[in-house]
Every structure is written in structure tokens, then in C-alpha cells.
Design a protein around this motif. Structure first.
Motif: not given
Length: 215
Positions: A44, A46, A75, A79, A87, A122, A127, A176, A190, A194
């Protein structure tokens, strides 16, 4: 003597950053045009962006997509799978503060490089981890870094992270960018759900997140 002078210069810049804040480093790098960049995929974007924003010497991070065959990916496209894109985060840094080799050391210890199916919760190709290199010198440094990690015995499994020649990097949608600062509660929830931090510490033990100030 040259290495001593360079080290003293790094100490000075870090000291100035401690006094005047990270903005001093950004100003200095822009004024001297002394910047380099690296593109890293660690699941990810982020989380990768959040982690590397907390590395002294990192000037800028941009979330995006790279490595695939689709022009101007979104995105949703990435994905969904099949685009070949991952990503990733483009990291601009001041090599007088943090070197490329040091960033690689930090990267390894902020992901699970033994996982070939994605990262943490993910799953899927977008990913997966990867290091995208901009030059033969970066490739050599990345390969040496990977070999040293494998030889150290720090990991229970084999490293599956590929080292790939960089191609076009497409910045992701604006929402994002800096997601962790725009939506801190959702981001933290998240990341916790995760299992990223839990798994990284399971893989790396006390080496986890070495070099990242927030950890």
C-alpha cells in the motif's frame, strides 16, 4: 579526509534541521540542486509514503503506479490486476543527509520481502514489492544490498523482491497523496487492521523500521 568532511557536513545539516525543522533541509537541497530519487514498491503506497516521510533527508514522496504496460493507469485499473503496474512511491532525497544505500536498508526493514503474493492484507500483483532503479549504479547498489540481507540470515525465507529498471512513473489520484495526513483516523485503522506493523516486526524483530523516526 573527504569522507570526514562529508560526514561533518551531514552532521551540520542534521543539526540545522533539528533547530529549524525539516523545511531547512528542503530549502538547502533546492538551493544547491542536490537531490536524487528512488522508486520503491512496498505494498500500500499510503503506508510507504507515511514511513519514508519520517526518514531524515527525504524531501518529498509521491504515490503512484509503475512497472506495467497501461498508459495513464488509474487506481481501479491497477488494483483490478492485469496492468502489470505496482503501487509505488517516488522518493526524492538529499544524499548529503541520507544515502541511496541507507534508504534501501530502511526499505527492506519496512516490508516483508519474502512475500510473493502481495503485502500483508493486500493481495495481488499490484501490491508486490520491488525496487525500481534509475541507473547501473543504483542497480549495483540494490543488488549488493539484497545479497547482504540474504547472507545475513536475518530472514527465515528467501527475498522475492525484484530489482527492475525504472520506466514511466504515473502519480496516483490526488486523494491518495498524503492520505495518512488527510485521513489520519481511517489510515491508522486500515494499517492496524491490515497487520502491517505486526508482520514487519514478526519478520524483522528489533530491526523492524530501523531508520524511520515515527517507529
Amino acid at each position: 579526509m573527504k569522507s570526514m568532511i562529508k560526514q561533518l557536513g551531514r552532521v551540520f545539516l542534521v543539526s540545522m534541521a533539528a533547530i529549524f525543522g525539516a523545511s531547512f533541509i528542503t530549502w538547502y537541497a533546492q538551493a544547491t540542486d542536490n537531490t536524487e530519487s528512488v522508486i520503491l514498491a512496498g505494498g500500500c503506497f499510503w503506508c510507504v509514503e507515511s514511513d519514508f516521510d519520517n526518514v531524515p533527508g527525504v524531501l518529498d514522496t509521491v504515490s503512484g503506479y509503475t512497472g506495467g504496460s497501461v498508459n495513464d493507469p488509474t487506481y481501479k485499473i491497477v488494483t483490478a490486476g492485469g496492468s502489470g503496474h505496482l503501487e509505488a512511491v517516488k522518493i526524492t532525497f538529499d544524499p548529503d543527509i541520507v544515502t541511496y544505500q541507507e534508504l534501501l536498508e530502511i526499505f527492506w526493514r519496512s516490508v516483508d520481502p519474502t512475500d510473493d503474493g502481495g503485502q500483508f492484507c493486500d493481495r495481488g500483483e499490484s501490491y508486490k514489492t520491488a525496487i525500481f532503479v534509475n541507473s547501473p549504479e543504483q542497480r549495483q547498489d540494490a543488488e549488493i544490498s539484497k545479497e547482504l540481507i540474504e547472507a545475513s540470515g536475518a530472514l527465515k525465507g528467501s527475498i522475492v523482491t525484484p530489482i527492475i529498471d525504472a520506466t514511466t512513473f504515473y502519480p496516483s489520484e490526488e486523494y491518495h497523496q498524503d492520505y495518512y495526513t488527510k485521513n489520519p483516523i481511517r489510515y491508522k485503522y486500515y494499517r492496524y487492521r491490515c497487520g502491517r506493523d505486526e508482520r514487519v516486526r514478526e519478520v524483522w524483530g528489533d530491526q523492524a523500521y530501523r531508520g524511520i523516526s515515527e517507529h
